[in-house]
Enzyme design. Structure first.
Site: not given
Ligand code: PDD
Length: 285
Positions: A182, A149, A33
């Site tokens: 993270e 992701k 996703y």
């Molecule tokens: N989450 N790390 C994890 C585990 C994440 O799920 C996300 C983003 C990030 C940050 O990635 P980005 O800057 O590309 O949004 C880091 C999204 C927003 C979510 O799961 O809703």
């Protein structure tokens, strides 16, 4: 106004949007996703999100369901049909529908695609950022490829709920050596007492956050000192500031870690400035 979802070639009323019971996303979490911020009815950093999507799909040997230009049309059309000015657009691609069998389905099985969009309350988000958020820490029990992701998010869900149960908004995963990897849905940062901004380097242990790359540009533009290195929970608790980054929240100051205040317990100047400047360094389409 009724919401609309894109499902495998059709725009459906959200309440009737359906996926087959043998979709591999449903059966195995066999999919990936992306979440992009929508601001002023435009998509933020679509190019980088689509590059990461392409990589996630390639790592899992799932085909791109359509060309990126066509996908871009679907993303924008979903935003438009839902009349989202400020919010998020969500895209999910799975390995498609097939009789349940762990191994890949027959070549030619079409990937499934879902796109949804929804508004977020911008004023509320600003209020949360003005107060800062609390995080809790817990051991990182995810698989070895958080750089993909994947929609397989059980550890992240359990971590987020543990945070909620503790009155916090985010959970930070800690690796076997005591270093922060993270957040459950964000990347983690600190500002050391010496004023150095620190975040973990990108490898297989974290998601290569798009907001992270935008913030790296903002840090360079602001002439801040940066170190991409792992940091420990102990270091984070002694930091001057901490913050998280994600598409759905941009830069979010962290004011408590495991109940202890970070710095003076208020959002710090570095996180606040990076939040303010964020969109100068983002791309809009
Ligand atoms: N989450 N790390 C994890 C585990 C994440 O799920 C996300 C983003 C990030 C940050 O990635 P980005 O800057 O590309 O949004 C880091 C999204 C927003 C979510 O799961 O809703």
């Amino acid at each position: 106004m009724s919401r609309i979802a894109y499902v495998n070639g059709r725009y459906r009323p959200h309440r009737d949007a359906r996926i087959h019971v043998e979709d591999r996303g449903y059966q195995f979490a066999d999919g990936v996703y992306e979440v992009c911020e929508v601001r002023g009815a435009r998509i933020v950093d679509e190019r980088r999100h689509m590059a990461r999507l392409t990589r996630s799909l390639a790592e899992l040997r799932i085909g791109l369901p359509m060309g990126l230009a066509a996908l871009s049309v679907v993303l924008h059309e979903t935003v438009r049909r839902n009349r989202v000015r400020d919010g998020i657009v969500y895209l999910q691609v799975t390995r498609g529908v097939a009789r349940r069998d762990h191994a890949f389905p027959a070549a030619g099985t079409a990937p499934s695609v879902v796109v949804t969009a929804r508004a977020l309350d911008a004023a509320k988000a600003e209020k949360v950022a003005a107060d800062g958020i609390a995080v809790v820490t817990l051991s990182d029990n995810r698989w070895a490829r958080p750089d993909i992701k994947s929609v397989s998010l059980l550890p992240n869900i359990l971590a987020k709920q543990a945070a909620r149960d503790a009155g916090a908004r985010e959970a930070w995963f800690i690796d076997a050596n005591g270093f922060v990897t993270e957040g459950a849905s964000s990347n983690a940062w600190i500002v050391t007492p010496e004023g150095e901004v620190v975040t973990r380097p990108v490898d297989n242990s974290i998601l290569n956050g798009i907001s992270r790359t935008v913030v790296l540009d903002a840090i360079a533009a602001q002439g801040l000192r940066l170190a991409e290195r792992p940091f420990t929970v102990v270091e984070a608790k002694a930091a001057r500031e901490a913050f998280v980054t994600a598409a759905s929240q941009i830069v979010q100051p962290v004011v408590r870690i495991d109940g202890a205040p970070v710095g003076d317990g208020r959002p710090g100047p570095v996180a606040t400035a990076l939040r303010r400047e964020f969109h100068r360094h983002a791309e809009f389409t």
